[in-house]
Design a protein around this motif. Structure first.
Motif, PDB file in Angstrom:
ATOM      1  N   TYR A   1       9.108   4.269   7.223  1.00 44.64           N
ATOM      2  CA  TYR A   1       7.669   4.500   7.377  1.00 44.64           C
ATOM      3  C   TYR A   1       7.416   5.920   7.878  1.00 44.64           C
ATOM      4  CZ  TYR A   1       6.157  -0.403   7.167  1.00 44.64           C
ATOM      5  OH  TYR A   1       5.846  -1.667   6.778  1.00 44.64           O
ATOM      6  N   ASN A   2       6.298   6.502   7.461  1.00 46.03           N
ATOM      7  CA  ASN A   2       5.893   7.788   8.007  1.00 46.03           C
ATOM      8  C   ASN A   2       5.081   7.553   9.265  1.00 46.03           C
ATOM      9  OD1 ASN A   2       6.983   8.826   5.768  1.00 46.03           O
ATOM     10  ND2 ASN A   2       5.063   9.411   4.795  1.00 46.03           N
ATOM     11  N   VAL A   3       5.465   8.229  10.325  1.00 40.87           N
ATOM     12  CA  VAL A   3       4.724   8.111  11.582  1.00 40.87           C
ATOM     13  C   VAL A   3       4.247   9.511  11.942  1.00 40.87           C
ATOM     14  CG1 VAL A   3       4.882   7.447  14.000  1.00 40.87           C
ATOM     15  CG2 VAL A   3       6.171   6.168  12.277  1.00 40.87           C
TER      16      VAL A   3
ATOM     17  N   THR B   1      20.264   8.272  -4.772  1.00 49.29           N
ATOM     18  CA  THR B   1      19.142   8.520  -3.876  1.00 49.29           C
ATOM     19  C   THR B   1      18.113   9.362  -4.610  1.00 49.29           C
ATOM     20  OG1 THR B   1      18.381   9.282  -1.721  1.00 49.29           O
ATOM     21  CG2 THR B   1      20.180  10.525  -2.697  1.00 49.29           C
ATOM     22  N   VAL B   2      16.866   9.098  -4.290  1.00 44.21           N
ATOM     23  CA  VAL B   2      15.765   9.833  -4.904  1.00 44.21           C
ATOM     24  C   VAL B   2      14.920  10.418  -3.781  1.00 44.21           C
ATOM     25  CG1 VAL B   2      15.687   8.307  -6.898  1.00 44.21           C
ATOM     26  CG2 VAL B   2      14.218   7.814  -4.959  1.00 44.21           C
ATOM     27  N   TYR B   3      14.237  11.506  -4.083  1.00 43.99           N
ATOM     28  CA  TYR B   3      13.362  12.122  -3.090  1.00 43.99           C
ATOM     29  C   TYR B   3      12.009  12.394  -3.729  1.00 43.99           C
ATOM     30  CZ  TYR B   3      11.167  16.368  -1.258  1.00 43.99           C
ATOM     31  OH  TYR B   3      10.246  17.293  -0.854  1.00 43.99           O
TER      32      TYR B   3
ATOM     33  N   ASN C   1       0.829  -1.214   0.000  1.00 46.39           N
ATOM     34  CA  ASN C   1       0.000   0.000   0.000  1.00 46.39           C
ATOM     35  C   ASN C   1       0.860   1.259   0.000  1.00 46.39           C
ATOM     36  OD1 ASN C   1       0.910  -0.593   2.614  1.00 46.39           O
ATOM     37  ND2 ASN C   1      -0.632   0.726   3.514  1.00 46.39           N
ATOM     38  N   HIS C   2       2.155   1.117  -0.214  1.00 48.29           N
ATOM     39  CA  HIS C   2       3.028   2.300  -0.241  1.00 48.29           C
ATOM     40  C   HIS C   2       3.403   2.622  -1.682  1.00 48.29           C
ATOM     41  CE1 HIS C   2       6.299   5.068   0.570  1.00 48.29           C
ATOM     42  NE2 HIS C   2       5.788   5.189   1.783  1.00 48.29           N
ATOM     43  N   VAL C   3       3.505   3.918  -1.965  1.00 49.70           N
ATOM     44  CA  VAL C   3       3.801   4.343  -3.328  1.00 49.70           C
ATOM     45  C   VAL C   3       5.154   3.794  -3.794  1.00 49.70           C
ATOM     46  CG1 VAL C   3       4.867   6.562  -2.699  1.00 49.70           C
ATOM     47  CG2 VAL C   3       3.675   6.335  -4.884  1.00 49.70           C
TER      48      VAL C   3
ATOM     49  N   MET D   1       7.403  11.860  -2.752  1.00 45.80           N
ATOM     50  CA  MET D   1       6.411  11.531  -1.732  1.00 45.80           C
ATOM     51  C   MET D   1       5.158  11.011  -2.408  1.00 45.80           C
ATOM     52  SD  MET D   1       5.602  15.446  -0.721  1.00 45.80           S
ATOM     53  CE  MET D   1       4.760  14.998   0.786  1.00 45.80           C
ATOM     54  N   THR D   2       4.268  10.452  -1.596  1.00 51.68           N
ATOM     55  CA  THR D   2       3.064   9.848  -2.147  1.00 51.68           C
ATOM     56  C   THR D   2       2.373  10.781  -3.139  1.00 51.68           C
ATOM     57  OG1 THR D   2       2.789   8.715  -0.037  1.00 51.68           O
ATOM     58  CG2 THR D   2       0.871   8.772  -1.502  1.00 51.68           C
ATOM     59  N   GLU D   3       2.179  12.025  -2.751  1.00 54.44           N
ATOM     60  CA  GLU D   3       1.374  12.939  -3.568  1.00 54.44           C
ATOM     61  C   GLU D   3       2.054  13.312  -4.889  1.00 54.44           C
ATOM     62  OE1 GLU D   3       1.848  13.104  -0.362  1.00 54.44           O
ATOM     63  OE2 GLU D   3       0.061  13.785   0.714  1.00 54.44           O
TER      64      GLU D   3
ATOM     65  N   GLY E   1       5.654  20.319   2.144  1.00 57.43           N
ATOM     66  CA  GLY E   1       5.905  20.335   3.590  1.00 57.43           C
ATOM     67  C   GLY E   1       7.372  20.109   3.923  1.00 57.43           C
ATOM     68  N   ASP E   2       8.176  19.724   2.935  1.00 61.47           N
ATOM     69  CA  ASP E   2       9.615  19.527   3.171  1.00 61.47           C
ATOM     70  C   ASP E   2      10.340  20.850   2.964  1.00 61.47           C
ATOM     71  OD1 ASP E   2       9.715  16.691   3.641  1.00 61.47           O
ATOM     72  OD2 ASP E   2       9.160  16.464   1.541  1.00 61.47           O
ATOM     73  N   VAL E   3      11.278  21.125   3.855  1.00 62.69           N
ATOM     74  CA  VAL E   3      12.028  22.376   3.735  1.00 62.69           C
ATOM     75  C   VAL E   3      13.445  22.017   3.287  1.00 62.69           C
ATOM     76  CG1 VAL E   3      12.879  24.381   4.990  1.00 62.69           C
ATOM     77  CG2 VAL E   3      10.620  23.427   5.523  1.00 62.69           C
TER      78      VAL E   3
ATOM     79  N   GLY F   1      15.427   5.865  -0.938  1.00 63.60           N
ATOM     80  CA  GLY F   1      14.608   7.056  -0.805  1.00 63.60           C
ATOM     81  C   GLY F   1      13.851   6.955   0.496  1.00 63.60           C
ATOM     82  N   GLY F   2      13.152   8.002   0.835  1.00 65.80           N
ATOM     83  CA  GLY F   2      12.348   7.994   2.058  1.00 65.80           C
ATOM     84  C   GLY F   2      13.065   8.628   3.230  1.00 65.80           C
ATOM     85  N   ALA F   3      14.386   8.533   3.252  1.00 68.59           N
ATOM     86  CA  ALA F   3      15.184   9.099   4.341  1.00 68.59           C
ATOM     87  C   ALA F   3      16.642   9.024   3.913  1.00 68.59           C
ATOM     88  CB  ALA F   3      14.966   8.300   5.626  1.00 68.59           C
TER      89      ALA F   3
ATOM     90  N   ILE G   1       7.313  11.945  11.728  1.00 72.52           N
ATOM     91  CA  ILE G   1       8.504  11.179  12.104  1.00 72.52           C
ATOM     92  C   ILE G   1       8.727  10.131  11.017  1.00 72.52           C
ATOM     93  CG2 ILE G   1       9.464   9.613  13.852  1.00 72.52           C
ATOM     94  CD1 ILE G   1       7.422  10.894  15.831  1.00 72.52           C
ATOM     95  N   LYS G   2       9.977   9.911  10.666  1.00 72.51           N
ATOM     96  CA  LYS G   2      10.278   8.935   9.623  1.00 72.51           C
ATOM     97  C   LYS G   2      10.998   7.777  10.298  1.00 72.51           C
ATOM     98  CE  LYS G   2       9.970   8.342   5.304  1.00 72.51           C
ATOM     99  NZ  LYS G   2       8.956   8.590   4.349  1.00 72.51           N
ATOM    100  N   SER G   3      10.336   6.656  10.493  1.00 71.78           N
ATOM    101  CA  SER G   3      10.931   5.547  11.236  1.00 71.78           C
ATOM    102  C   SER G   3      11.070   4.324  10.341  1.00 71.78           C
ATOM    103  CB  SER G   3      10.056   5.221  12.450  1.00 71.78           C
ATOM    104  OG  SER G   3      10.733   4.392  13.348  1.00 71.78           O
TER     105      SER G   3
HETATM  106  P1  AMP Z   1       6.037   9.152   1.533  1.00 69.45           P
HETATM  107  O1  AMP Z   1       4.838   9.970   1.194  1.00 69.45           O
HETATM  108  O2  AMP Z   1       5.748   8.012   2.449  1.00 69.45           O
HETATM  109  O3  AMP Z   1       6.744   8.678   0.309  1.00 69.45           O
HETATM  110  O4  AMP Z   1       7.075  10.080   2.377  1.00 69.45           O
HETATM  111  C1  AMP Z   1       7.591  11.229   1.771  1.00 69.45           C
HETATM  112  C2  AMP Z   1       8.520  11.994   2.683  1.00 69.45           C
HETATM  113  O5  AMP Z   1       9.716  11.259   2.956  1.00 69.45           O
HETATM  114  C3  AMP Z   1       8.993  13.246   2.003  1.00 69.45           C
HETATM  115  O6  AMP Z   1       8.047  14.283   2.123  1.00 69.45           O
HETATM  116  C4  AMP Z   1      10.305  13.539   2.724  1.00 69.45           C
HETATM  117  O7  AMP Z   1      10.061  14.197   3.950  1.00 69.45           O
HETATM  118  C5  AMP Z   1      10.861  12.158   3.032  1.00 69.45           C
HETATM  119  N1  AMP Z   1      11.861  11.710   2.039  1.00 69.45           N
HETATM  120  C6  AMP Z   1      11.626  11.085   0.864  1.00 69.45           C
HETATM  121  N2  AMP Z   1      12.767  10.794   0.212  1.00 69.45           N
HETATM  122  C7  AMP Z   1      13.788  11.244   0.983  1.00 69.45           C
HETATM  123  C8  AMP Z   1      15.233  11.232   0.864  1.00 69.45           C
HETATM  124  N3  AMP Z   1      15.851  10.688  -0.177  1.00 69.45           N
HETATM  125  N4  AMP Z   1      15.948  11.786   1.875  1.00 69.45           N
HETATM  126  C9  AMP Z   1      15.329  12.335   2.942  1.00 69.45           C
HETATM  127  N5  AMP Z   1      13.981  12.369   3.124  1.00 69.45           N
HETATM  128  C10 AMP Z   1      13.203  11.833   2.159  1.00 69.45           C
END
Ligand code: AMP
Length: 513
Positions: free
Chosen positions: A420-422, A309-311, A216-218, A313-315, A394-396, A288-290, A415-417
């Motif tokens: 996973y997003n918490v 690394t890629v950055y 269920n995760h993108v 989010m779901t949206e 929402g990311d700065v 990705g994700g963190a 929180i990113k654990s």
């Molecule tokens: P999600 O919607 O579950 O994919 O989570 C997205 C969030 O994860 C983003 O808004 C960022 O805050 C964080 N994120 C995604 N990729 C990275 C990355 N490569 N490095 C650091 N944070 C990330």
């Protein structure tokens, strides 16, 4: 970049393309069994015929509870064949969490595996179906029917729905600061764009990719499944995460792309056999994700593979940034790379005005592939955009003079654990539902293994003294395990900001101390 891949309309078009062009090529591996593209296409058609017989129509939602196994992919593609919207359910969710998604997305059918990790889903699915008037509940996988889960009907002939790029394909639930998960509706256009661009960046023809992320995760749907399908590769589906198994499979199945969240990559290098396994088939390690710690980057560097690394989010579905092929370890550890040239990206201040290079601003994007809406929540959808139409992540971040984006924090306090997003508010609401908790404040504390873990500060109701172990057991009962705070600190009062809000910065300082 590798040669351009075709831009088709839906994932099913890639299935058809490779079922025609490379029918005998490996498409899926699971538990020792291989499926070719031809066999996968046959299974998808049979599933679409069964779902049509069960009453699924274009525009309907179908919810699917499964670990990453072939039924996940087969139901996803079958739903697309019929023009239906696929909604994944994580087997780790508690009943309460499943109920939220089902109540919100109102699926016509629920499909579920019978059991996973010792949990039987029979009773929960029956309860969901009756509570939320779901028309049909069916078992998928090879476990056979259970008292409450029926076998799918035999396939009937069906008409392939002519999917349009802007049609809804799937709904992915993601929480906001309110703590209530919202359903981000993702289009076929968004999924295909994300998958093709990332597959081209990966530069691996016909990749062989392990997938252990929740369905269920993108990241599972686009970054792993989509990129693999777009490039005609093979997905190795793993029901659960076992770093030792992934290492062994890289060697045995000649896997090429290791793409995951940092926690998974970290646990893999910690395996005792990491140094002597034959990992020569690997071409790419991506995350990705963190952020991934530099020491771990250095270990993967020794393999001589492409690191990326890629950055995203779901949206946004697609990655907003990618690191370059020649990125140094420092760039990989400190930044998330360059903006995707196919997307409009800006960093903006609180008034949504673009800031200069070197200044902090919120990452905002514009692209035709972004999520369509939060399902049934027009106000939340509108609030996600600036007045001039940019999606606010929402990311700065700060754009460095070398063109790499460095993320510095989040406007929200997510929180990113372990990838996973918490969302603190969800845990706070859970704790505050107890009679002995007056107030709860949850923050993230840096953690070597998971990146961050949740810590709860709890103010008891007058005259009570809740036991931290009881609070933990209560959360375990109510929340998926990755959301359960590591520590519970009982306090008489919470530090407050002048406006009366809890001072979470102060709590973060205390948690670190
Ligand atoms: P999600 O919607 O579950 O994919 O989570 C997205 C969030 O994860 C983003 O808004 C960022 O805050 C964080 N994120 C995604 N990729 C990275 C990355 N490569 N490095 C650091 N944070 C990330």
């Amino acid at each position: 970049m590798t040669s351009a891949l075709p831009r088709l309309t839906s994932f099913t078009d890639y299935l058809d393309l490779y079922a025609r062009a490379r029918p005998d090529a490996d498409a899926v591996w699971h538990a020792g069994t291989l499926l070719s593209y031809r066999a996968l296409a046959e299974q998808v058609d049979a599933m679409a015929g069964s779902l049509a017989a069960a009453g699924l129509r274009a525009g309907d939602r179908v919810a699917v509870l499964s670990t990453p196994r072939p039924e996940y992919l087969v139901t996803l593609l079958a739903a697309f064949r019929l023009g239906a919207v696929w909604v994944g359910l994580n087997p780790k969710y508690t009943y309460r969490e499943l109920a939220h998604v089902v109540a919100d997305s109102r699926p016509r059918l629920i499909l579920s595996i019978a059991r996973a990790e010792g949990r039987e889903f029979d009773t929960d699915i029956a309860r969901l179906a009756s509570e939320f008037a779901v028309e049909g509940r069916y078992v998928i996988g090879d476990d056979g029917p259970t008292p409450a889960l029926h076998r799918l009907p035999a396939p009937v002939p069906f008409v392939r729905h002519p999917v349009a790029p802007g049609d809804a394909a799937t709904i992915v639930y993601t929480s906001g600061s309110s703590g209530t998960p919202k359903g981000a509706v993702l289009s076929h256009r968004g999924l295909v764009y994300a998958s093709v661009v990332e597959a081209e960046m990966n530069e691996v023809p016909h990749p062989r990719v392990p997938c252990n992320l929740p369905i269920n995760h993108v990241a599972c749907i686009a970054d792993l499944t989509g990129t693999t399908l777009a490039a005609g590769g093979m997905l190795a589906l793993l029901d659960s995460f076992d770093p030792a198994e992934i290492l062994e499979l890289i060697e045995r199945l000649k896997l090429t792309n290791l793409m995951s969240v940092p926690t998974v990559l970290q646990l893999i290098v910690m395996q005792p056999d990491f140094d002597w396994r034959d990992l020569s088939s690997l071409r790419l390690v991506a995350w990705g994700g963190a952020p991934l710690p530099i020491e771990v980057i250095r270990v993967y560097r020794r393999l001589g593979v492409q690191l990326m690394t890629v950055y995203g989010m779901t949206e946004t579905i697609a990655s907003i940034t990618f690191t370059a092929r020649d990125a140094s370890d420092e760039v990989l550890a400190e930044t998330v790379g360059h903006f995707d040239p196919g997307m409009q990206v800006r960093l903006a201040d609180e008034q949504d005005r673009a800031v200069a290079v070197g200044e902090q601003g919120e990452v905002q994007v514009r692209h035709e592939g972004l999520f369509l809406e939060y399902f049934g929540r027009p106000d939340a959808t509108a609030a996600a955009y600036s007045a001039d139409g940019w999606f606010k992540t929402g990311d700065v971040g700060v754009l460095r003079p070398d063109g790499n984006l460095r993320l510095v924090g989040r406007r929200s306090d997510m929180i990113k654990s372990g990838g996973y997003n918490v969302y603190p508010r969800e845990i706070e609401l859970c704790l505050e539902s107890r009679g002995d908790v007056a107030l709860a404040a949850v923050i993230g504390r840096p953690d070597e293994k998971f990146g961050e873990v949740a810590v709860a500060y709890v103010v008891p109701q007058p005259g009570t003294r809740p036991d931290p172990e009881c609070l933990k057991a209560f959360c375990r009962d109510q929340l998926a395990n990755y959301k359960v705070p590591k520590d519970f600190v009982i306090v008489d009062e919470l530090p407050l900001l002048p406006v009366g809000k809890v001072d979470k910065q102060e709590l973060r300082r205390r948690a670190r101390a």
